[in-house]
Design a protein around this motif. Structure first.
Motif, PDB file in Angstrom:
ATOM      1  N   MET A   1      19.385  55.086  43.325  1.00  0.00           N
ATOM      2  CA  MET A   1      18.040  55.203  42.781  1.00  0.00           C
ATOM      3  C   MET A   1      17.834  56.464  41.971  1.00  0.00           C
ATOM      4  O   MET A   1      16.820  56.612  41.318  1.00  0.00           O
ATOM      5  CB  MET A   1      17.024  55.211  43.926  1.00  0.00           C
ATOM      6  N   LEU A   2      18.772  57.385  42.085  1.00  0.00           N
ATOM      7  CA  LEU A   2      18.614  58.583  41.279  1.00  0.00           C
ATOM      8  C   LEU A   2      18.426  58.156  39.840  1.00  0.00           C
ATOM      9  O   LEU A   2      19.209  57.393  39.329  1.00  0.00           O
ATOM     10  CB  LEU A   2      19.869  59.443  41.377  1.00  0.00           C
ATOM     11  N   ALA A 372      26.591  51.853  33.450  1.00  0.00           N
ATOM     12  CA  ALA A 372      25.678  51.532  34.551  1.00  0.00           C
ATOM     13  C   ALA A 372      26.394  51.936  35.830  1.00  0.00           C
ATOM     14  O   ALA A 372      27.615  51.808  35.914  1.00  0.00           O
ATOM     15  CB  ALA A 372      25.374  50.040  34.581  1.00  0.00           C
ATOM     16  N   HIS A 373      25.647  52.445  36.800  1.00  0.00           N
ATOM     17  CA  HIS A 373      26.346  52.769  38.052  1.00  0.00           C
ATOM     18  C   HIS A 373      26.444  51.520  38.910  1.00  0.00           C
ATOM     19  O   HIS A 373      25.528  50.703  38.933  1.00  0.00           O
ATOM     20  CB  HIS A 373      25.674  53.928  38.793  1.00  0.00           C
ATOM     21  N   TYR A 374      27.587  51.360  39.567  1.00  0.00           N
ATOM     22  CA  TYR A 374      27.769  50.157  40.393  1.00  0.00           C
ATOM     23  C   TYR A 374      27.707  50.461  41.879  1.00  0.00           C
ATOM     24  O   TYR A 374      27.719  49.558  42.705  1.00  0.00           O
ATOM     25  CB  TYR A 374      29.066  49.425  40.026  1.00  0.00           C
ATOM     26  N   ASP A 397      18.610  45.224  42.691  1.00  0.00           N
ATOM     27  CA  ASP A 397      17.980  45.854  41.530  1.00  0.00           C
ATOM     28  C   ASP A 397      18.723  47.142  41.169  1.00  0.00           C
ATOM     29  O   ASP A 397      19.086  47.372  40.017  1.00  0.00           O
ATOM     30  CB  ASP A 397      16.500  46.125  41.859  1.00  0.00           C
ATOM     31  N   ASP A 398      18.960  47.968  42.190  1.00  0.00           N
ATOM     32  CA  ASP A 398      19.586  49.288  41.983  1.00  0.00           C
ATOM     33  C   ASP A 398      21.001  49.279  42.540  1.00  0.00           C
ATOM     34  O   ASP A 398      21.200  49.561  43.699  1.00  0.00           O
ATOM     35  CB  ASP A 398      18.724  50.349  42.670  1.00  0.00           C
ATOM     36  N   ASN A 399      22.048  48.989  41.841  1.00  0.00           N
ATOM     37  CA  ASN A 399      21.972  48.702  40.431  1.00  0.00           C
ATOM     38  C   ASN A 399      22.929  47.558  40.099  1.00  0.00           C
ATOM     39  O   ASN A 399      23.685  47.625  39.137  1.00  0.00           O
ATOM     40  CB  ASN A 399      22.293  49.970  39.632  1.00  0.00           C
ATOM     41  N   MET A 461      22.165  51.882  31.941  1.00  0.00           N
ATOM     42  CA  MET A 461      21.257  50.863  32.467  1.00  0.00           C
ATOM     43  C   MET A 461      21.133  51.017  33.970  1.00  0.00           C
ATOM     44  O   MET A 461      22.132  50.936  34.686  1.00  0.00           O
ATOM     45  CB  MET A 461      21.791  49.477  32.106  1.00  0.00           C
ATOM     46  N   ASP A 462      19.935  51.277  34.412  1.00  0.00           N
ATOM     47  CA  ASP A 462      19.706  51.444  35.843  1.00  0.00           C
ATOM     48  C   ASP A 462      18.444  50.688  36.230  1.00  0.00           C
ATOM     49  O   ASP A 462      17.366  50.993  35.737  1.00  0.00           O
ATOM     50  CB  ASP A 462      19.558  52.936  36.177  1.00  0.00           C
ATOM     51  N   MET A 463      18.597  49.704  37.068  1.00  0.00           N
ATOM     52  CA  MET A 463      17.494  48.864  37.529  1.00  0.00           C
ATOM     53  C   MET A 463      16.797  48.160  36.370  1.00  0.00           C
ATOM     54  O   MET A 463      15.655  48.453  36.040  1.00  0.00           O
ATOM     55  CB  MET A 463      16.498  49.694  38.345  1.00  0.00           C
TER      56      MET A 463
HETATM   57 ZN   LIG Z   1      20.166  53.575  40.300  1.00  0.00          ZN
END
Ligand SMILES: [Zn+2]
Length: 496
Positions: A1-2, A372-374, A397-399, A461-463
């Protein structure tokens, strides 16, 4: 979520700018595969994609395979797609951990680790033995004319330090904080002060005020809940029991039941409450910090056994400091502390997953990163929205949402590149360790696979899974003067 995103795109799969061009209709098969991928990444099998879980490794293999299927090169990190490194994910207690307090006439308190005393994971390892000094709150503030270390030598000694700060009922006092935690109350600040004064070890103890306040708050909550029960009972009893009032009675009864249950659960909580809870090992960070002395958290009861040598107790010392805002630091005569702390770091192997589409033409040596972080938070912990829980946090959603969008973009750009390569190199990166502090992207910046000075843009791309009222939120548009006009144009063309 950061969320320190450069820019967040959307599931619309239309990225328009002069650095990247991709347009296309979203057919039903796209929706199906996005959903399938997201279901897989967010499944329990992947264990919330927490760092250190096998689920995260499975996710990384999946991403690599999808990159390869999309025609991306997956051999650009020393022959592989994985940029591997390791991370500290926690601490554990090593072999030797002990705390013994030896008092007058050989009185010995051999404290049981994990029950009567906790090792502080945010401090250091090592063994020690020394006289014991009560050192107030461990505050040293020249500005505020308050210094718990003034006039007392703690070098090589074991200091008892209260948590938090004096006069907590008066947030305007110079050592307090109008909002949140006073900087003087921060455990790191205290540790730094203690290091500066060369103490051999630290015994933290809760300030009695915090426990008293906790009990008061609990009591207030219980009183309110009891009032609600009384009100609901009165209401119920005031309804005449006849044919026409059945629904009303049912409603009032439900209300009474709810109020009663609430009061009952608060009573239970009060019964089990501990107003002198010790900081569990793992609280406030992971350590074996070589520059810090060992630290423990002892109970107020233990502390008072020591303070009896001064014919006082912790609450009295706290009250005395509060009364004149002057330190009351003092050697505790006849007592020594000896022991050891051994903290070991727990590490995990992790990897960013990198796939590449080469460019063609005069700009082919420039790079655009799409990322994007996985990773997600696994079974929760400090980064969870529900910090107490240990359920799998699926992180759709995250992420997973950003990750599947990354995969879909890889497919589309990959397909396009079969007929015409892009003008610049496109580097797709699924980042790891984001939730622990953007560690995957930090690693890439430290060891970029392609030079950063010719990396002209990055889209993160995050959430991207929430499209409220047809709105797509894009952060970080101020990072380049070009984003805003291009986004405006893009919005206009696509009805966002
Ligand atoms: Zn995130």
């Amino acid at each position: 979520m950061l969320r320190y995103n450069v820019i967040a795109g959307g599931v619309c799969l239309l990225l328009v700018s002069s650095v990247l061009t991709l347009r296309g209709e979203v057919g039903p098969e796209v929706k199906v595969r996005l959903l399938e991928d997201i279901k897989f990444l967010a499944s329990d099998e992947l264990e919330g994609r927490g760092v250190g879980t096998n689920g995260l490794n499975v996710a990384s293999q999946f991403i690599k395979a999808e990159f390869a299927k999309s025609g991306l090169a997956v051999d650009r990190v020393e022959g592989n797609a994985f940029q591997k490194f390791d991370l500290v994910t926690g601490s554990k207690l090593g072999e030797a951990n002990a705390l013994q307090l030896i008092g007058p006439e050989g009185k010995t308190l051999d404290l049981k680790i994990g029950e009567q005393v906790e090792v502080c994971s945010f401090a250091g390892s090592g063994s020690f033995q020394g006289e014991i000094v009560f050192c107030g709150y461990g505050i040293e503030s020249k500005d505020d004319l308050y210094d718990d270390f003034e006039g007392i030598n703690v070098e090589g000694k074991v200091v008892i330090v209260m948590r938090r700060n004096p006069r907590q009922n008066d947030p305007k006092n110079p050592l307090g904080a109008a909002h949140g935690v006073s900087r003087h109350a921060d455990l790191r600040t205290k540790m730094n002060n203690i290091v500066a004064h060369k103490a051999a070890a630290v015994l933290f103890v809760n300030d009695p005020y915090a426990g008293k306040k906790g009990a008061e708050t609990r009591q207030e909550g219980l009183s309110k809940a009891n009032e609600k029960v009384a009100e609901a009972a009165e209401e119920y009893l005031s309804i005449e029991s006849n044919e026409t009032n059945q629904e009303k009675l049912k409603g009032a009864r439900l209300k009474l039941t709810e109020a009663s249950n609430q009061a009952k659960s608060l009573r239970e909580a009060a019964k089990n409450a501990n107003d002198d809870a010790l900081m569990k090992f793992g609280y406030a960070g992971n350590g074996d910090n070589k520059s810090l002395p060992p630290a423990f958290h002892i109970s107020i009861k233990t502390c008072n056994e020591l303070l009896a040598a001064l014919k006082t107790d912790l609450a009295s010392l706290e009250a005395a400091i509060d009364s004149d805002l002057k330190p009351k630091s003092v050697v505790i005569p006849g007592w020594i502390a000896k022991g050891a702390a051994t903290i070991e770091k727990v590490r995990a192997d992790v990897a960013n997953v990198i796939g590449v589409i080469d460019g063609e033409g005069p700009l082919a040596n420039e790079t655009v990163i799409i990322g994007a972080h996985y990773d997600h938070v696994g079974r929760g912990g400090q980064n969870s929205l529900a910090p107490g829980s240990s359920e799998i946090h699926n992180g759709a959603d995250d992420n997973a949402s950003g990750t599947v969008t990354l995969l879909e973009l890889a497919r589309r750009f990959g397909k396009q590149a079969q007929t015409k390569k892009p003008p610049r190199r496109l580097v797709f990166i699924a980042f790891t360790g984001e939730e622990l502090g953007l560690l995957g992207s930090a690693r890439y910046c430290k060891e970029p696979v392609f030079p950063l000075d010719s990396t002209i843009a990055m889209m993160n791309m995050d959430m991207v899974g929430r499209l409220k009222e047809e709105k797509l939120i894009v952060y970080g548009t101020g990072t380049s003067p070009r984003w805003e006009p291009e986004l405006k144009q893009f919005n206009g063309e696509n009805g966002f």
